[in-house]
Design a protein around this motif. Structure first.
Motif, PDB file in Angstrom:
ATOM      1  N   GLN A  38       5.524   2.879   7.122  1.00  0.00           N
ATOM      2  CA  GLN A  38       5.039   1.501   7.035  1.00  0.00           C
ATOM      3  C   GLN A  38       5.664   0.621   8.111  1.00  0.00           C
ATOM      4  OE1 GLN A  38       5.924   0.348   3.010  1.00  0.00           O
ATOM      5  NE2 GLN A  38       4.045   1.245   2.192  1.00  0.00           N
ATOM      6  N   THR A  41       4.161   1.531  11.483  1.00  0.00           N
ATOM      7  CA  THR A  41       2.787   1.017  11.555  1.00  0.00           C
ATOM      8  C   THR A  41       2.801  -0.473  11.870  1.00  0.00           C
ATOM      9  OG1 THR A  41       1.892   2.698  10.089  1.00  0.00           O
ATOM     10  CG2 THR A  41       0.660   0.632  10.242  1.00  0.00           C
ATOM     11  N   GLN A  42       3.606  -1.243  11.158  1.00  0.00           N
ATOM     12  CA  GLN A  42       3.694  -2.689  11.385  1.00  0.00           C
ATOM     13  C   GLN A  42       4.182  -2.986  12.799  1.00  0.00           C
ATOM     14  OE1 GLN A  42       6.215  -3.966   8.174  1.00  0.00           O
ATOM     15  NE2 GLN A  42       4.572  -3.862   6.665  1.00  0.00           N
ATOM     16  N   LEU A  45       1.388  -2.151  15.400  1.00  0.00           N
ATOM     17  CA  LEU A  45       0.306  -3.132  15.335  1.00  0.00           C
ATOM     18  C   LEU A  45       0.706  -4.477  15.932  1.00  0.00           C
ATOM     19  CD1 LEU A  45      -1.180  -2.335  11.823  1.00  0.00           C
ATOM     20  CD2 LEU A  45      -2.199  -1.818  14.058  1.00  0.00           C
ATOM     21  N   ALA A  70      -2.242   5.340   7.988  1.00  0.00           N
ATOM     22  CA  ALA A  70      -2.417   3.897   7.795  1.00  0.00           C
ATOM     23  C   ALA A  70      -2.621   3.191   9.132  1.00  0.00           C
ATOM     24  CB  ALA A  70      -1.215   3.303   7.061  1.00  0.00           C
ATOM     25  N   LEU A  71      -1.928   3.644  10.156  1.00  0.00           N
ATOM     26  CA  LEU A  71      -2.084   3.066  11.490  1.00  0.00           C
ATOM     27  C   LEU A  71      -3.486   3.343  12.022  1.00  0.00           C
ATOM     28  CD1 LEU A  71      -1.010   1.625  13.980  1.00  0.00           C
ATOM     29  CD2 LEU A  71       0.057   3.782  14.679  1.00  0.00           C
ATOM     30  N   SER A  73      -6.168   3.900  10.267  1.00  0.00           N
ATOM     31  CA  SER A  73      -7.097   3.081   9.482  1.00  0.00           C
ATOM     32  C   SER A  73      -7.094   1.627   9.946  1.00  0.00           C
ATOM     33  CB  SER A  73      -6.737   3.136   7.996  1.00  0.00           C
ATOM     34  OG  SER A  73      -6.935   4.422   7.492  1.00  0.00           O
ATOM     35  N   ALA A  74      -5.906   1.080  10.166  1.00  0.00           N
ATOM     36  CA  ALA A  74      -5.800  -0.316  10.598  1.00  0.00           C
ATOM     37  C   ALA A  74      -6.447  -0.512  11.962  1.00  0.00           C
ATOM     38  CB  ALA A  74      -4.333  -0.748  10.632  1.00  0.00           C
ATOM     39  N   MET A  77     -10.199  -0.376  11.544  1.00  0.00           N
ATOM     40  CA  MET A  77     -10.693  -1.598  10.907  1.00  0.00           C
ATOM     41  C   MET A  77     -10.716  -2.770  11.889  1.00  0.00           C
ATOM     42  SD  MET A  77      -9.065  -1.274   7.057  1.00  0.00           S
ATOM     43  CE  MET A  77      -9.344  -2.989   6.726  1.00  0.00           C
ATOM     44  N   GLN A  78      -9.866  -2.718  12.892  1.00  0.00           N
ATOM     45  CA  GLN A  78      -9.847  -3.755  13.932  1.00  0.00           C
ATOM     46  C   GLN A  78     -10.927  -3.515  14.982  1.00  0.00           C
ATOM     47  OE1 GLN A  78      -5.860  -3.937  15.575  1.00  0.00           O
ATOM     48  NE2 GLN A  78      -4.966  -4.520  13.612  1.00  0.00           N
TER      49      GLN A  78
END
Length: 85
Positions: A38, A41-42, A45, A70-71, A73-74, A77-78
């Protein structure tokens, strides 16, 4: 020669380091792995280069590696194109 392997001692040391890191990843508690994933990923991003990119080349995690799902997916989604090796 670009295809030449490094001298044996360096190659052997690299292999030993890989084995040790693999063992450490296997021993890492799941909660700790998830937290690290997490945070990474943050952090990724938040990079200006990532925010400005239209395409991001990333590795697909497996085994005990940092989870990149998760990265991915993010980024998707962007509206970014995500490419894998």
């Amino acid at each position: 020669n670009a295809d030449a392997k490094p001298p044996f001692s360096i190659w052997a040391q690299a292999q030993e380091i890989r084995k040790k890191m693999h063992a450490l990843r296997k021993e890492q508690p799941l909660q700790e792995k998830n937290s690290a994933s997490q945070k990474i990923t943050q952090a990724v991003l938040s990079f200006p280069e990532i925010r400005a990119a239209k395409t991001v080349f990333i590795y697909r995690s497996f085994g005990g590696e940092v989870d990149t799902s998760a990265l991915v997916s993010a980024l998707t989604m962007q509206g970014k194109t995500v490419a894998f090796p």
